[in-house]
Scaffold this motif. Structure first.
Motif, PDB file in Angstrom:
ATOM      1  N   VAL A   1      48.730  26.487  -0.544  1.00 11.37           N
ATOM      2  CA  VAL A   1      47.522  25.890  -1.054  1.00 11.37           C
ATOM      3  C   VAL A   1      47.185  24.615  -0.246  1.00 11.37           C
ATOM      4  CG1 VAL A   1      47.170  26.746  -3.320  1.00 11.37           C
ATOM      5  CG2 VAL A   1      48.270  24.582  -3.093  1.00 11.37           C
ATOM      6  N   SER A   2      48.226  24.205   0.719  1.00 19.45           N
ATOM      7  CA  SER A   2      47.808  23.002   1.588  1.00 19.45           C
ATOM      8  C   SER A   2      46.874  23.628   2.819  1.00 19.45           C
ATOM      9  CB  SER A   2      48.963  22.261   2.113  1.00 19.45           C
ATOM     10  OG  SER A   2      49.716  23.554   2.787  1.00 19.45           O
ATOM     11  N   ILE A   3      46.888  24.933   2.856  1.00 17.60           N
ATOM     12  CA  ILE A   3      45.953  25.444   3.907  1.00 17.60           C
ATOM     13  C   ILE A   3      44.704  26.312   2.973  1.00 17.60           C
ATOM     14  CG2 ILE A   3      45.693  27.213   5.626  1.00 17.60           C
ATOM     15  CD1 ILE A   3      48.518  27.108   6.037  1.00 17.60           C
ATOM     16  N   SER A   4      43.723  25.511   3.285  1.00 15.13           N
ATOM     17  CA  SER A   4      42.396  26.088   2.834  1.00 15.13           C
ATOM     18  C   SER A   4      41.347  26.403   3.815  1.00 15.13           C
ATOM     19  CB  SER A   4      41.827  25.114   1.862  1.00 15.13           C
ATOM     20  OG  SER A   4      40.407  25.695   1.311  1.00 15.13           O
ATOM     21  N   TYR A   5      40.939  27.492   4.056  1.00 17.24           N
ATOM     22  CA  TYR A   5      40.244  27.977   5.104  1.00 17.24           C
ATOM     23  C   TYR A   5      38.853  27.416   5.044  1.00 17.24           C
ATOM     24  CZ  TYR A   5      43.619  31.550   6.294  1.00 17.24           C
ATOM     25  OH  TYR A   5      44.683  32.197   6.580  1.00 17.24           O
ATOM     26  N   LYS A   6      38.269  26.845   6.063  1.00 16.21           N
ATOM     27  CA  LYS A   6      36.847  26.202   6.213  1.00 16.21           C
ATOM     28  C   LYS A   6      35.896  27.100   6.782  1.00 16.21           C
ATOM     29  CE  LYS A   6      38.070  22.859   3.558  1.00 16.21           C
ATOM     30  NZ  LYS A   6      37.541  22.726   2.206  1.00 16.21           N
TER      31      LYS A   6
ATOM     32  N   ARG B   1      31.461  34.882  12.703  1.00 15.51           N
ATOM     33  CA  ARG B   1      32.099  33.831  12.041  1.00 15.51           C
ATOM     34  C   ARG B   1      31.282  32.831  11.323  1.00 15.51           C
ATOM     35  NH1 ARG B   1      37.072  32.389  13.911  1.00 15.51           N
ATOM     36  NH2 ARG B   1      37.985  33.566  15.753  1.00 15.51           N
ATOM     37  N   ILE B   2      31.347  32.570  10.173  1.00 17.16           N
ATOM     38  CA  ILE B   2      30.694  31.652   9.130  1.00 17.16           C
ATOM     39  C   ILE B   2      31.300  30.678   8.510  1.00 17.16           C
ATOM     40  CG2 ILE B   2      31.002  33.235   7.365  1.00 17.16           C
ATOM     41  CD1 ILE B   2      28.002  32.779   6.517  1.00 17.16           C
ATOM     42  N   PRO B   3      30.773  29.350   8.789  1.00 14.59           N
ATOM     43  CA  PRO B   3      31.745  28.174   8.339  1.00 14.59           C
ATOM     44  C   PRO B   3      31.381  28.256   6.736  1.00 14.59           C
ATOM     45  CG  PRO B   3      30.175  27.651   9.785  1.00 14.59           C
ATOM     46  CD  PRO B   3      29.649  28.901   9.617  1.00 14.59           C
ATOM     47  N   LEU B   4      32.258  27.645   5.850  1.00 13.52           N
ATOM     48  CA  LEU B   4      32.230  27.601   4.451  1.00 13.52           C
ATOM     49  C   LEU B   4      30.875  26.940   3.963  1.00 13.52           C
ATOM     50  CD1 LEU B   4      33.433  28.056   1.567  1.00 13.52           C
ATOM     51  CD2 LEU B   4      34.640  25.678   1.746  1.00 13.52           C
ATOM     52  N   SER B   5      30.463  25.891   4.406  1.00 17.92           N
ATOM     53  CA  SER B   5      29.269  25.306   4.345  1.00 17.92           C
ATOM     54  C   SER B   5      28.064  26.135   4.497  1.00 17.92           C
ATOM     55  CB  SER B   5      28.817  24.105   5.096  1.00 17.92           C
ATOM     56  OG  SER B   5      28.834  24.308   6.314  1.00 17.92           O
ATOM     57  N   SER B   6      27.889  27.033   5.611  1.00 14.53           N
ATOM     58  CA  SER B   6      26.895  28.101   5.920  1.00 14.53           C
ATOM     59  C   SER B   6      26.926  29.234   4.625  1.00 14.53           C
ATOM     60  CB  SER B   6      26.947  28.680   7.070  1.00 14.53           C
ATOM     61  OG  SER B   6      26.950  27.848   8.109  1.00 14.53           O
ATOM     62  N   CYS B   7      28.336  29.568   4.323  1.00 22.75           N
ATOM     63  CA  CYS B   7      28.291  30.572   3.315  1.00 22.75           C
ATOM     64  C   CYS B   7      27.965  30.131   2.112  1.00 22.75           C
ATOM     65  CB  CYS B   7      29.978  30.967   3.119  1.00 22.75           C
ATOM     66  SG  CYS B   7      30.437  32.316   2.627  1.00 22.75           S
ATOM     67  N   LEU B   8      28.207  28.928   1.538  1.00 17.73           N
ATOM     68  CA  LEU B   8      27.718  28.307   0.342  1.00 17.73           C
ATOM     69  C   LEU B   8      26.056  28.378   0.339  1.00 17.73           C
ATOM     70  CD1 LEU B   8      30.128  25.532  -0.440  1.00 17.73           C
ATOM     71  CD2 LEU B   8      30.201  27.968  -1.643  1.00 17.73           C
ATOM     72  N   THR B   9      25.450  27.933   1.479  1.00 17.72           N
ATOM     73  CA  THR B   9      24.059  27.668   1.576  1.00 17.72           C
ATOM     74  C   THR B   9      23.436  29.178   1.310  1.00 17.72           C
ATOM     75  OG1 THR B   9      24.207  25.937   3.039  1.00 17.72           O
ATOM     76  CG2 THR B   9      22.203  27.089   3.073  1.00 17.72           C
TER      77      THR B   9
END
Length: 328
Positions: free
Chosen positions: A10-15, A95-103
């Motif tokens: 869990v030290s690796i969290s994909y962004k 490819r989609i960043p986590l921020s864009s995914c949440l948006t």
């Protein structure tokens, strides 16, 4: 190095994630661009055409038609939130960043919940119009509709922000491959590490709570409308009331049925493949947006007449011009 109870690092969290819609169709992925782009254009054109007609025609500037136009705008919003990213993924730009995914999640779910709010407002509008016609203009006006709409927006903001917040606090270490064309809450949580049962429960409660409360209000309003229309109203007024309410109810049932079918496809093991889940997302996000404007364009006479009128005038003008030419 921190390790979760499931054995994942869990030290690796994909962004950043990869959108992979319909992963079972690998050889013909680019071909999928054509039908979905066609569907996207169809949704945009149909919903814009009827919403523009409502805006253009002054005789349609009543609460009922304004709410229909608002529903169609929500269709355009939800479609433009989801489909462009899907089309790009078919062309390899996935490819989609986590921020864009949440948006994307925020706006897609906002549009869906606001659609449900519009259905409730439509049902309440018809309930007042049929059951309390003498008080209609006192109860249903711009101020009251605006206030009710703001209540819906506040409800939407709270519920969707809770989901987005929970999704943003999770660590994603299982995979960065989203086997879907949209960043759905359930799909994202399936990539998370550790115990996400509480987050899943919150998502389930939000979906059930919104659906149950809105459908209950909708059914109560339309049952009272049906009772009043059959007992009190007669002749042309009865037929018009039943026809208009029937169109609203058919559109609402289409949306809620698609949501129910989508949930069933997610839960049934026989349909638990990634492609089946993609199909359920298509049914949930896109199918109602195609059917809604078609139903209103056919079932509501006032909208249909406004759509057909310019063509009738054009044909009549051409016929008159042709007859003048023949006479000369």
């Amino acid at each position: 190095m921190e390790v979760s109870s499931l054995g994942h690092n869990v030290s690796i969290s994909y962004k950043e994630f990869l959108l992979l819609p319909f992963p079972g169709i690998t050889l013909y992925r680019q071909i999928l661009f054509v039908p979905f782009f066609t569907t996207y254009m169809l949704i945009t054109v149909l919903n814009f055409l009827i919403s523009y007609t409502i805006w253009r025609e002054k005789n349609l500037h009543t609460p009922m038609y304004v709410l229909i136009g608002l529903l169609l705008i929500m269709n355009i919003l939800s479609t433009n939130t989801v489909v462009p990213a899907m089309l790009l993924s078919f062309l390899g730009q996935n490819r989609i960043p986590l921020s864009s995914c949440l948006t994307q999640m925020f706006f897609a779910y906002s549009a869906l919940i606001l659609k449900s709010t519009v259905f409730v407002l439509m049902a309440f509008d018809r309930f007042v119009a049929v059951c309390h016609p003498l008080r209609y203009h006192n109860i249903i006006n711009r101020n009251s509709l605006f206030q009710l709409w703001m209540v819906g927006i506040v409800r939407n903001s709270i519920l969707v922000c809770v989901l987005v917040f929970l999704a943003s606090r999770v660590q994603y270490c299982k995979s960065n491959r989203i086997l879907n064309f949209v960043c759905e809450y359930v799909v994202l949580l399936s990539l998370a590490c550790g115990d996400v049962s509480r987050a899943q429960l919150v998502g389930l409660l939000v979906r059930i709570g919104v659906t149950f409360s809105d459908v209950s209000i909708l059914l109560i309003c339309y049952l009272k409308v049906l009772h009043t229309a059959l007992k009190v109203t007669g002749g042309t007024k009865r037929r018009k009331a039943l026809r208009t309410c029937g169109a609203h109810l058919l559109v609402a049932l289409t949306v809620y049925s698609c949501g129910l079918l989508s949930s069933i496809l997610y839960k049934v093991e026989e349909f638990n493949s990634a492609d089946s889940q993609n199909l359920s997302s298509v049914i949930y996000f896109l199918l109602p947006a195609v059917l809604n404007p078609i139903i209103y364009g056919i079932a509501v006479n006032e909208i249909r007449d406004c759509l057909v009128m310019p063509w009738r005038k054009k044909v009549k003008g051409q016929q008159m011009l042709g007859s003048q030419v023949v006479q000369r």
